[in-house]
Design a protein around this motif. Structure first.
Motif, mmCIF file in Angstrom:
data_model
loop_
_atom_site.group_PDB
_atom_site.id
_atom_site.type_symbol
_atom_site.label_atom_id
_atom_site.label_comp_id
_atom_site.label_asym_id
_atom_site.label_seq_id
_atom_site.Cartn_x
_atom_site.Cartn_y
_atom_site.Cartn_z
ATOM 1 N N MET A 1 0.819 -1.203 0.000
ATOM 2 C CA MET A 1 0.000 0.000 0.000
ATOM 3 C C MET A 1 0.860 1.264 0.000
ATOM 4 O O MET A 1 0.482 2.286 -0.573
ATOM 5 N N GLU A 2 2.014 1.202 0.667
ATOM 6 C CA GLU A 2 2.881 2.376 0.677
ATOM 7 C C GLU A 2 3.319 2.746 -0.734
ATOM 8 O O GLU A 2 3.344 3.935 -1.095
ATOM 9 N N ILE A 3 3.652 1.732 -1.536
ATOM 10 C CA ILE A 3 4.100 1.998 -2.902
ATOM 11 C C ILE A 3 2.982 2.623 -3.726
ATOM 12 O O ILE A 3 3.213 3.571 -4.501
ATOM 13 N N LEU A 4 1.760 2.132 -3.569
ATOM 14 C CA LEU A 4 0.636 2.704 -4.300
ATOM 15 C C LEU A 4 0.362 4.141 -3.865
ATOM 16 O O LEU A 4 0.060 5.005 -4.698
ATOM 17 N N ALA A 5 0.473 4.412 -2.571
ATOM 18 C CA ALA A 5 0.269 5.773 -2.081
ATOM 19 C C ALA A 5 1.326 6.716 -2.645
ATOM 20 O O ALA A 5 1.019 7.849 -3.052
ATOM 21 N N ILE A 6 2.574 6.270 -2.679
ATOM 22 C CA ILE A 6 3.648 7.097 -3.245
ATOM 23 C C ILE A 6 3.400 7.337 -4.730
ATOM 24 O O ILE A 6 3.586 8.452 -5.241
ATOM 25 N N ALA A 7 2.960 6.287 -5.447
ATOM 26 C CA ALA A 7 2.701 6.424 -6.876
ATOM 27 C C ALA A 7 1.561 7.411 -7.143
ATOM 28 O O ALA A 7 1.632 8.223 -8.081
ATOM 29 N N LEU A 8 0.519 7.360 -6.319
ATOM 30 C CA LEU A 8 -0.589 8.300 -6.492
ATOM 31 C C LEU A 8 -0.158 9.729 -6.197
ATOM 32 O O LEU A 8 -0.541 10.665 -6.916
ATOM 33 N N LEU A 9 0.651 9.914 -5.155
ATOM 34 C CA LEU A 9 1.150 11.250 -4.843
ATOM 35 C C LEU A 9 1.994 11.785 -5.994
ATOM 36 O O LEU A 9 1.859 12.950 -6.395
ATOM 37 N N ALA A 10 2.861 10.940 -6.535
ATOM 38 C CA ALA A 10 3.699 11.361 -7.660
ATOM 39 C C ALA A 10 2.848 11.676 -8.885
ATOM 40 O O ALA A 10 3.104 12.660 -9.599
ATOM 41 N N PHE A 11 1.827 10.871 -9.135
ATOM 42 C CA PHE A 11 0.975 11.066 -10.309
ATOM 43 C C PHE A 11 0.246 12.402 -10.246
ATOM 44 O O PHE A 11 0.243 13.170 -11.228
ATOM 45 N N PHE A 12 -0.365 12.704 -9.105
ATOM 46 C CA PHE A 12 -1.138 13.939 -9.006
ATOM 47 C C PHE A 12 -0.230 15.168 -8.960
ATOM 48 O O PHE A 12 -0.580 16.222 -9.517
ATOM 49 N N THR A 13 0.921 15.047 -8.320
ATOM 50 C CA THR A 13 1.829 16.189 -8.272
ATOM 51 C C THR A 13 2.394 16.490 -9.657
ATOM 52 O O THR A 13 2.398 17.645 -10.106
ATOM 53 N N ALA A 14 2.878 15.466 -10.343
ATOM 54 C CA ALA A 14 3.394 15.669 -11.696
ATOM 55 C C ALA A 14 2.290 16.147 -12.633
ATOM 56 O O ALA A 14 2.521 17.006 -13.493
ATOM 57 N N GLY A 15 1.078 15.606 -12.456
ATOM 58 C CA GLY A 15 -0.040 16.042 -13.285
ATOM 59 C C GLY A 15 -0.357 17.505 -13.094
ATOM 60 O O GLY A 15 -0.651 18.224 -14.059
ATOM 61 N N TRP A 16 -0.290 17.974 -11.844
ATOM 62 C CA TRP A 16 -0.553 19.398 -11.616
ATOM 63 C C TRP A 16 0.514 20.252 -12.299
ATOM 64 O O TRP A 16 0.187 21.280 -12.921
ATOM 65 N N PHE A 17 1.758 19.879 -12.198
ATOM 66 C CA PHE A 17 2.816 20.672 -12.818
ATOM 67 C C PHE A 17 2.607 20.777 -14.324
ATOM 68 O O PHE A 17 2.834 21.839 -14.914
ATOM 69 N N VAL A 18 2.200 19.689 -14.951
ATOM 70 C CA VAL A 18 2.021 19.705 -16.408
ATOM 71 C C VAL A 18 0.770 20.496 -16.793
ATOM 72 O O VAL A 18 0.812 21.358 -17.681
ATOM 73 N N LEU A 19 -0.355 20.218 -16.130
ATOM 74 C CA LEU A 19 -1.625 20.823 -16.513
ATOM 75 C C LEU A 19 -1.739 22.265 -16.021
ATOM 76 O O LEU A 19 -1.979 23.182 -16.808
ATOM 77 N N ALA A 20 -1.568 22.468 -14.728
ATOM 78 C CA ALA A 20 -1.681 23.821 -14.194
ATOM 79 C C ALA A 20 -0.482 24.674 -14.573
ATOM 80 O O ALA A 20 -0.583 25.901 -14.588
#
Length: 259
Positions: free
Chosen positions: A1-20
């Protein structure tokens, strides 16, 4: 679960940088791309359909940090308190200018709102550079200082501006488009510049996040077992809405319709 949580955090953070990063960067350049009231309104209309949806990604990333990494969130946000205050202040000023521009009368009001959008966008970009400087130098719990902090903040802000410039080339028409195209260059497809800066912006938080002890500071397994599956259900819906928004507003703006 820790790995999935880290992956989700990375996904949303990187997504914000690209989109916003697209609307922040375009807002940074709005006074240069638009030289009069109508042109500036056209520039703002280029990203008006996207900025609220883009902000959801940052809210989601913050929620994951708070829920899945509470101990780290407390140390990180308290240690970087001046940076967080600057970031939130820029965000509020920028959004206030966007929402208020069409709700007041007179050119001075609109000029003031345009200034708020530009200054708020620059503050957001520089604040992220300030925060990333601390992470990249391995001192995540104290604000970065000295030439390294200044240079990193300026470099990150320049990357935001370049990303916004690529977005402007894809969305604008008329004279604002010509100004943006002149800087981007006329060789190659307009998507190439936007894609390149998008990759670089996405890589920044991933690179900086490697300095954080995410796995060691994750929440207890019971909390992760509750939050992570819920996030995995919601994430495809957010991605689908984002994809629909970009598809629905894929055409260039031709008139200064706003919000």
């Amino acid at each position: 679960m820790e790995i999935l949580a880290i992956a989700l955090l990375a996904f949303f953070t990187a997504g914000w940088f690209v989109l916003a990063g697209a609307d922040v960067g375009t807002g940074m350049l709005a006074p240069w791309l638009g030289r009069n009231d109508r042109e500036r309104r056209l520039v703002l209309a280029s990203f008006a359909p996207f900025f609220l949806g883009n902000e959801v990604w940052l809210v989601a990333a913050a929620g994951i940090l708070v829920g899945c990494f509470p101990a780290l969130e407390g140390d990180l946000l308290s240690g970087q308190f001046p940076v967080v205050v600057a970031l939130l202040a820029g965000w509020i000023v920028r959004d206030t200018g966007l929402w208020s521009r069409g709700r007041g009368a007179g050119p001075r009001w609109r000029a003031g709102c345009d200034t708020a959008v530009a200054c708020g966008s620059w503050t957001v970009a520089l604040s992220w550079g300030w925060l990333l400087a601390a992470l990249l130098t391995g001192r995540p719990y104290t604000p970065a200082t000295g030439p390294t902090a200044v240079l990193t903040a300026l470099a990150v802000a320049a990357l935001f501006a370049a990303h916004g410039l690529g977005f402007a080339v894809l969305r604008l028409t008329g004279t604002p488009y010509e100004r943006a195209r002149r800087l981007v260059g006329r060789t190659g497809h307009p998507w190439q510049s936007f894609a390149l800066t998008g990759v670089l912006l996405a890589g920044l938080p991933l690179w900086a996040g490697a300095a954080l002890p995410l796995a060691e500071r994750a929440a207890d397994p019971a909390t992760l077992a509750l939050l992570v599956p819920a996030l995995l259900v919601v994430t495809p819906l957010l991605v689908a809405v984002q994809a629909w928004t970009w598809y629905a507003f894929r055409h260039r703006v031709t008139r200064p319709s706003y919000l």
